[in-house]
Design a protein around this motif. Structure first.
Motif, PDB file in Angstrom:
ATOM      1  N   THR A 129       0.832  -1.206   0.000  1.00 57.44           N
ATOM      2  CA  THR A 129       0.000   0.000   0.000  1.00 57.44           C
ATOM      3  C   THR A 129       0.863   1.250   0.000  1.00 57.44           C
ATOM      4  OG1 THR A 129      -0.111   0.230   2.414  1.00 57.44           O
ATOM      5  CG2 THR A 129      -1.724  -1.232   1.384  1.00 57.44           C
ATOM      6  N   LEU A 130       0.232   2.354  -0.341  1.00 53.81           N
ATOM      7  CA  LEU A 130       0.851   3.659  -0.134  1.00 53.81           C
ATOM      8  C   LEU A 130       0.084   4.333   0.991  1.00 53.81           C
ATOM      9  CD1 LEU A 130       3.068   5.588  -1.130  1.00 53.81           C
ATOM     10  CD2 LEU A 130       1.311   6.723  -2.491  1.00 53.81           C
ATOM     11  N   ASP A 131       0.768   4.622   2.091  1.00 51.48           N
ATOM     12  CA  ASP A 131       0.126   5.155   3.289  1.00 51.48           C
ATOM     13  C   ASP A 131       0.386   6.652   3.420  1.00 51.48           C
ATOM     14  OD1 ASP A 131      -0.585   2.547   3.845  1.00 51.48           O
ATOM     15  OD2 ASP A 131       1.058   2.217   5.256  1.00 51.48           O
ATOM     16  N   THR A 132      -0.664   7.386   3.717  1.00 53.80           N
ATOM     17  CA  THR A 132      -0.549   8.808   4.034  1.00 53.80           C
ATOM     18  C   THR A 132      -0.844   8.993   5.517  1.00 53.80           C
ATOM     19  OG1 THR A 132      -1.234   9.471   1.810  1.00 53.80           O
ATOM     20  CG2 THR A 132      -1.422  11.120   3.559  1.00 53.80           C
ATOM     21  N   PHE A 133       0.095   9.582   6.237  1.00 55.27           N
ATOM     22  CA  PHE A 133      -0.027   9.762   7.686  1.00 55.27           C
ATOM     23  C   PHE A 133      -0.388  11.208   7.995  1.00 55.27           C
ATOM     24  CE2 PHE A 133       2.729   6.211   6.973  1.00 55.27           C
ATOM     25  CZ  PHE A 133       2.364   5.292   7.952  1.00 55.27           C
ATOM     26  N   LEU A 134      -1.422  11.373   8.794  1.00 49.44           N
ATOM     27  CA  LEU A 134      -1.852  12.688   9.245  1.00 49.44           C
ATOM     28  C   LEU A 134      -1.785  12.720  10.763  1.00 49.44           C
ATOM     29  CD1 LEU A 134      -5.005  13.157   6.979  1.00 49.44           C
ATOM     30  CD2 LEU A 134      -2.648  13.872   6.504  1.00 49.44           C
ATOM     31  N   ALA A 189      -3.916   3.767   2.050  1.00 46.61           N
ATOM     32  CA  ALA A 189      -4.519   3.969   3.366  1.00 46.61           C
ATOM     33  C   ALA A 189      -4.220   5.381   3.847  1.00 46.61           C
ATOM     34  CB  ALA A 189      -3.982   2.953   4.374  1.00 46.61           C
ATOM     35  N   VAL A 190      -5.160   5.937   4.600  1.00 42.57           N
ATOM     36  CA  VAL A 190      -4.949   7.194   5.310  1.00 42.57           C
ATOM     37  C   VAL A 190      -4.891   6.850   6.796  1.00 42.57           C
ATOM     38  CG1 VAL A 190      -5.874   9.464   5.851  1.00 42.57           C
ATOM     39  CG2 VAL A 190      -6.151   8.527   3.547  1.00 42.57           C
ATOM     40  N   VAL A 191      -3.784   7.196   7.423  1.00 44.61           N
ATOM     41  CA  VAL A 191      -3.543   6.829   8.815  1.00 44.61           C
ATOM     42  C   VAL A 191      -3.647   8.084   9.678  1.00 44.61           C
ATOM     43  CG1 VAL A 191      -1.971   5.704  10.428  1.00 44.61           C
ATOM     44  CG2 VAL A 191      -1.992   5.014   8.012  1.00 44.61           C
ATOM     45  N   LEU A 192      -4.630   8.105  10.572  1.00 44.95           N
ATOM     46  CA  LEU A 192      -4.812   9.232  11.486  1.00 44.95           C
ATOM     47  C   LEU A 192      -4.049   8.947  12.775  1.00 44.95           C
ATOM     48  CD1 LEU A 192      -8.672   9.744  11.061  1.00 44.95           C
ATOM     49  CD2 LEU A 192      -6.809  10.733   9.698  1.00 44.95           C
TER      50      LEU A 192
END
Length: 323
Positions: A11-16, A109-112
């Motif tokens: 996956t390509l994960d974006t962390f916020l 995925a978007v990781v909060l």
């Protein structure tokens, strides 16, 4: 000859990193909710992007520890898929069996992140999984896939039956546990090491009186060795004769995404390198410690010297026999 083939979705994960939010907990503080007011603008303190997915994380982790690794994965033929493949190649992970599928999207995925814990919003793309012809390898790591994983797993069982010298390590994903547990369990009699967190272990084993009882039931399902991670409580590792427990190293966590994969990569690499179970637990604990001090699942993965340094720093935290 590879040391390890890692099979699973990437996956390509974006962390916020959330700066302000309302966190509501019950009186026992076991069940927490991250709440946002509808239509509000939520401040973000930091953000980052990283390649993720259990298979990719373990392949990179083992490669940094000196092993020859390859990723077996289907990606979309899109910007995210090409970025993941490029990053794997930068990490010197072989991508000869990474397929870019036309007109398909790559998982992301978007990781909060809030107070170092994470909530993950995952996008799954339809796949028709199949096992490609595999190059020679000492070990296979089989992990998170989505719908139709059964097709690939059937091929993997056939491959292991024909090549009994290959050892298998397994870490189930959420789909295998929630939707396909009956089919997934068919791989366990072929499994040398089963890696699970506490929740995954309990879902596979069913009702159990204790963690040790859960581990015993997983052995009964066929796994020769069981490694169970339990967050702040540390980890357990059992070979069916003795079960060891080890605590965590006392460091402040920036983010916990990828900690389990880092532990798996460290533990498995130690075993492949001929280390015993206790040493493997130290490698796993050190590698997870490195990851939680960075944002993202791969940035904090350690080299052998990094693992040795952390083990030396905490000489009093060691595995102990608990059963």
């Amino acid at each position: 000859m590879f040391d390890l083939l890692a099979i699973g979705d990437a996956t390509l994960d974006t962390f916020l990193v959330i700066d302000e939010a309302t966190l509501n907990c019950d009186l026992q503080a076991h069940h927490c909710q991250l709440c946002f007011n509808y239509a509000d603008k939520i401040p973000i303190r930091d953000s980052a992007q990283s390649v993720g997915g259990n298979a990719a994380n373990v392949a990179v982790g083992a490669r940094r520890l000196g092993l020859q690794t390859a990723l077996i994965s289907d990606l979309g033929d899109d910007q995210n898929g090409r970025l993941i493949k490029e990053q794997m190649e930068k990490e010197k992970v072989d991508t000869g069996n990474v397929r870019l599928l036309p007109k398909k999207a790559t998982r992301y995925a978007v990781v909060l992140n809030y107070k170092s814990e994470r909530t993950i919003l995952s996008y799954y793309s339809d796949r028709q999984y199949r096992l490609p012809p595999l190059p020679p390898t000492k070990w296979i790591f089989y992990t998170s896939l989505g719908k139709t994983f059964e097709n690939l797993q059937i091929g993997l069982i056939k491959h292991l039956t024909k090549n009994k010298e290959i050892k298998l390590a397994v870490n189930p994903g959420s789909y295998e546990i929630k939707k396909g547990a009956v089919e997934f369990k068919k791989i366990l009699p072929y499994t040398e090491i089963l890696f699970v967190n506490k929740e995954e272990a309990e879902a596979l084993a069913g009702h159990a009186k204790s963690t040790l009882d859960t581990i015993k039931k997983l052995h009964q399902l066929g796994a020769k060795k069981v490694v169970l991670t339990d967050g702040h409580s540390g980890s357990f590792a059992s070979d069916g004769r003795n079960c060891h427990s080890m605590g965590i190293y006392p460091v402040a966590a920036v983010g916990k995404t990828g900690a389990g994969d880092a532990y798996t990569g460290g533990f498995l690499s130690a075993v492949i390198c001929g280390e015993n179970l206790e040493a493997a637990m130290r490698w796993g604990t050190a590698n997870a410690t490195g990851v939680i001090q960075k944002l993202g699942a791969q940035k904090g993965l350690l080299t052998r010297s990094g693992i040795a340094s952390l083990i030396k720093k905490y000489p009093k935290i060691n595995p102990v026999i608990v059963a």
